[in-house]
Design a protein around this motif. Structure first.
Motif, mmCIF file in Angstrom:
data_model
loop_
_atom_site.group_PDB
_atom_site.id
_atom_site.type_symbol
_atom_site.label_atom_id
_atom_site.label_comp_id
_atom_site.label_asym_id
_atom_site.label_seq_id
_atom_site.Cartn_x
_atom_site.Cartn_y
_atom_site.Cartn_z
ATOM 1 N N GLY A 1 0.826 -1.190 0.000
ATOM 2 C CA GLY A 1 0.000 0.000 0.000
ATOM 3 C C GLY A 1 0.864 1.245 0.000
ATOM 4 O O GLY A 1 1.885 1.304 0.683
ATOM 5 N N ARG A 2 0.454 2.231 -0.785
ATOM 6 C CA ARG A 2 1.217 3.455 -0.942
ATOM 7 C C ARG A 2 0.269 4.627 -1.043
ATOM 8 O O ARG A 2 -0.793 4.542 -1.673
ATOM 9 C CB ARG A 2 2.075 3.373 -2.204
ATOM 10 N N GLY A 3 0.632 5.727 -0.431
ATOM 11 C CA GLY A 3 -0.161 6.947 -0.518
ATOM 12 C C GLY A 3 0.265 7.765 -1.721
ATOM 13 O O GLY A 3 1.006 7.310 -2.591
ATOM 14 N N ASN A 4 -0.185 9.000 -1.777
ATOM 15 C CA ASN A 4 0.063 9.873 -2.914
ATOM 16 C C ASN A 4 1.416 10.567 -2.804
ATOM 17 O O ASN A 4 1.500 11.787 -2.658
ATOM 18 C CB ASN A 4 -1.074 10.906 -3.016
ATOM 19 N N PHE A 5 2.462 9.773 -2.862
ATOM 20 C CA PHE A 5 3.828 10.304 -2.796
ATOM 21 C C PHE A 5 4.605 9.833 -4.013
ATOM 22 O O PHE A 5 4.408 8.708 -4.476
ATOM 23 C CB PHE A 5 4.520 9.835 -1.503
ATOM 24 N N PRO A 6 5.513 10.678 -4.531
ATOM 25 C CA PRO A 6 6.256 10.329 -5.752
ATOM 26 C C PRO A 6 7.252 9.198 -5.511
ATOM 27 O O PRO A 6 7.597 8.897 -4.358
ATOM 28 C CB PRO A 6 6.968 11.641 -6.112
#
Lengths: 115, 112
Positions: A56-61
């Protein structure tokens, strides 16, 4: 039982540099999540690691990356630092159950300042 | 739809009074709602948490009230003390602890 620990406590970097933050999870926990907390705001989810894989990953580059090691400790790496990356970086550990994960317990954070 | 809206932004309460902080969410898939307390220079510490199958949960002076139909939940701190002065965050997630979505926080000051 030891709690979640993070190192270093404070860090000052310049724009364009790279940084590595470290987290040791609480004893018995197998999942680590990383959050970014800008001044005066709530923590924002960066990503979570379980069994040494990103879960799972959030809205980060992509310049935000991480690792989890066999002992469940974790690293957060940020490349090409920008001024807006200045924040408190929080690590949270938890124990993943069959129906999801248990309560997340936070470390004290690493304060990153980018000049 | 992933947002959690928290109010008020700041709150001043007299010692012994009741502190009330409110949160609202949109995503009906959220099924875990914790409250965290954060002191300056420290990480957030879990205060109390609730799942949507109950409407209220009480632990000591802290109570969560949950209204599933309105998609709102609130934290009540009874007999507020100066030591309760901190920033409080509500949060929500799906499946018990995955990716917490936090509110913006409420700075509570309890005057003695």
């Amino acid at each position: 039982e030891t709690g979640v620990t993070q190192s270093p406590t404070h860090l000052i970097k310049t724009r364009g540099q790279q940084v590595t933050l470290r987290c040791s999870s609480q004893s018995g926990h197998n999942t680590v999540s990383w959050y970014q907390q800008a001044l005066g705001q709530g923590p924002q989810f960066i990503f979570q690691y379980y069994r040494e894989e990103e879960n799972g990953r959030g809205n980060f580059p992509p310049r935000f990356s991480g690792l989890q090691f066999p002992n469940y400790s974790s690293e957060l790496n940020v490349n090409a630092l920008e001024l807006d990356d200045s924040a408190l970086y929080l690590c949270a550990s938890s124990f993943r159950l069959a129906a999801g994960t248990d309560t997340q317990y936070f470390g004290p954070g690493t304060r990153l300042t980018v000049l | 739809q992933q947002q959690v809206k928290q109010s008020p932004q700041s709150l001043i309460v007299q010692k012994g009074g009741i502190s009330i902080i409110n949160c609202a969410y949109e995503n009906t898939a959220f099924d875990y709602f914790p409250w965290y307390q954060q002191f300056p220079g420290k990480g957030p510490a879990l205060l109390i948490a609730i799942r949507p199958d109950v409407s209220e949960k009480k632990e000591g002076r802290f109570t969560i009230s949950f209204n599933k139909s309105a998609k709102q939940f609130s934290l009540h701190i009874m007999d507020s003390q100066p030591g309760d002065s901190a920033t409080y965050f509500c949060a929500a997630s799906m499946s018990y602890g995955n990716k917490l979505v936090f509110g913006a926080g409420t700075i509570l000051r309890v005057k003695s």
